[in-house]
Motif scaffolding. Sequence first.
Motif: not given
Length: 273
Positions: A247-256
């Motif tokens: 679901x986060x493909x192509x995104x940038x960030x932190x998954x906690x």
Amino acid sequence: MAKKKRKKRKKRSYTARPAFHPFEKLRDSFRYKRSLYVISGIITASALVVIAIVFYIADNYTVKNIVVDGNTHYTQEEIADMVITDKLCHNSIFLSMKYMNKSIEDVPFIEKIDVDIVSRDTVKINVFEKAVAGYIAYLGKYIYFDREGIVVECSSETTEDVPQVMGLNFDYITMHEKLPIDDAHQVIFGEILDITQLLNKYQLHADKIFFDSDFNVYLYFGGVEVSIGKNDYIDEKIQQLRYQLPKLEGQTGILNLKDLNEDTKLFTFTPKN
């Protein structure tokens, strides 16, 4: 006067000599040579049988199909090129005998190889790779180590599916010995292999694994940083990661995921610009 007794003469015994036969010598010679002829015939027949077997094996046990099992660091073609090195190796029987539990030297990540005959023209190459937990970058080289932290390979190239491990501090490295880190960090090596095995189980490939000074774990997948926290409930965390990463493909960030456990499926994603 008394008469003197005459001494009786002993009769001499004579042994009659056998009659001489003119063909006796020839007959004995023929018997001796006949034994040699029999022995020579047996040796010749045995040699012909062996030659026939060799020709039969050479004609009927030529390798045409190769199946490779257990390889992850090398392709099937690369393994076949390592094993079949000369004309004799194209014979399946010779190949299976040559690589019967044979240790392989000077080939990174491979401990040994053996070959099974599936059929007359088909062989199966079983590859036994070294158990690699991760690698670290050191002085322009990539140092691979196992779950005990023992250095197993030093390479100038990275390998797919093996993550880079960061956060380990040391001053030197010795091949086939443990990475020289303090005792408090020794437990990390087992955790690294547990994580990599779980990632492989769920077909996930982390670029990097980072440990901070408090043993918190961070995984990196492209632009996504995953905060795992401690090693508690690591199976549940990696399993949840399997569903969230697509679901986060192509995104940038932190998954906690550090607060996720068997009762609480709590996680957050914070995007980065």
